[in-house]
Design an enzyme around this catalytic site. Structure first.
Site, mmCIF file in Angstrom:
data_model
loop_
_atom_site.group_PDB
_atom_site.id
_atom_site.type_symbol
_atom_site.label_atom_id
_atom_site.label_comp_id
_atom_site.label_asym_id
_atom_site.label_seq_id
_atom_site.Cartn_x
_atom_site.Cartn_y
_atom_site.Cartn_z
ATOM 1 N N SER A 15 0.959 -1.188 0.091
ATOM 2 C CA SER A 15 -0.145 0.024 0.189
ATOM 3 C C SER A 15 0.704 1.119 0.032
ATOM 4 O O SER A 15 0.601 2.322 -0.766
ATOM 5 C CB SER A 15 -0.904 -0.061 1.234
ATOM 6 O OG SER A 15 -1.827 -1.216 1.287
ATOM 7 N N ARG A 40 0.900 8.005 6.154
ATOM 8 C CA ARG A 40 0.168 6.951 6.917
ATOM 9 C C ARG A 40 -1.406 7.606 6.833
ATOM 10 O O ARG A 40 -2.195 6.624 7.107
ATOM 11 C CB ARG A 40 0.834 6.765 8.229
ATOM 12 C CG ARG A 40 -0.135 5.865 9.274
ATOM 13 C CD ARG A 40 0.763 5.238 10.431
ATOM 14 N NE ARG A 40 1.986 4.541 9.704
ATOM 15 C CZ ARG A 40 1.899 3.313 9.472
ATOM 16 N NH1 ARG A 40 0.485 2.564 9.523
ATOM 17 N NH2 ARG A 40 2.839 2.612 9.042
ATOM 18 N N HIS A 43 -2.744 6.519 3.817
ATOM 19 C CA HIS A 43 -2.918 4.999 3.870
ATOM 20 C C HIS A 43 -4.235 4.851 4.604
ATOM 21 O O HIS A 43 -5.001 3.737 4.235
ATOM 22 C CB HIS A 43 -1.779 4.378 4.479
ATOM 23 C CG HIS A 43 -1.798 2.937 4.944
ATOM 24 N ND1 HIS A 43 -2.204 2.452 5.828
ATOM 25 C CD2 HIS A 43 -1.634 1.988 4.046
ATOM 26 C CE1 HIS A 43 -2.342 0.924 5.719
ATOM 27 N NE2 HIS A 43 -2.103 0.649 4.702
#
Length: 208
Positions: A15, A40, A43
């Site tokens: 990812s 992050r 994500h």
């Protein structure tokens, strides 16, 4: 439709690689010291707009890690954010996570004073000894209360993560935090949420 079969332990790495590639395709360059946090958040949300709207005070991540090494606690404004923070990673440095929102005494005081539970929770957290990081993903009144405590009481949090989501007072509350001299990480605009607040905390922790 083709389905990629990826080992569970490789899903996150894959990812992140996809995120890096798509950011490059968009021509977006994120400073190396900020990239782990921004990536992050992307994500967590699958929303690349955060690459443009995330804002950081000077050395915010470095200062947050210094506080964590000193045993800083993380205070959240929702139990959802509380659940999302990696407590094991924080405990390694002597810290703990706290959320006062479900405390019956907080609810009682908030009702009696005609203010939000988030405001009372921030006041309680500010009364604790030791360094505190605030991870605010839901309640703009939490940010407004912290700003008032900073201005009137000289309160100095170790870091304020200001990413509440919504429409009422959200943008203004974030801007008020960005006007302070306190270390902060803010997502400009209406977007954010408890998951984003937890993701920022974890990105800081995982980079230590």
């Amino acid at each position: 439709m083709k389905v990629d079969h990826i080992r569970p332990q490789d899903i996150e790495n894959t990812s992140m690689q996809i995120i890096r590639e798509e950011l490059a395709q968009m021509g977006k360059e994120i400073p190396a010291e900020l990239a782990p946090v921004v990536m992050r958040v992307i994500h967590t949300t699958a929303d690349f707009e955060y690459a443009d709207t995330m804002a950081f005070s000077p050395c915010a991540i470095e200062k947050a890690r210094e506080a964590i090494r000193s045993g800083a606690r993380i205070v959240t404004d929702t139990n959802m954010a509380l659940a999302g923070v990696n407590k094991k990673a924080l405990a390694k440095w002597g810290g703990e996570t706290i959320c006062f929102m479900a405390d019956p005494e907080v609810a009682e005081e908030a009702s009696a004073r005609g203010i939000t539970r988030a405001a009372v929770s921030m006041e309680r957290a500010a009364a604790l000894d030791g360094p505190t990081i605030f991870a605010i993903g839901n309640a703009p009144t939490a940010l407004l209360t912290l700003r008032e405590l900073i201005d009137t009481k000289g309160y100095k949090p170790a870091l304020i993560i200001g990413v509440p989501v919504g429409f009422v007072n959200v943008v203004n509350a974030k801007e008020q935090i960005m006007e302070t001299q306190i270390p902060w990480i803010v997502n400009r605009g209406r977007k954010g949420g408890s998951g984003v607040a937890a993701a920022i905390c974890n990105a800081i922790l995982y980079g230590m």
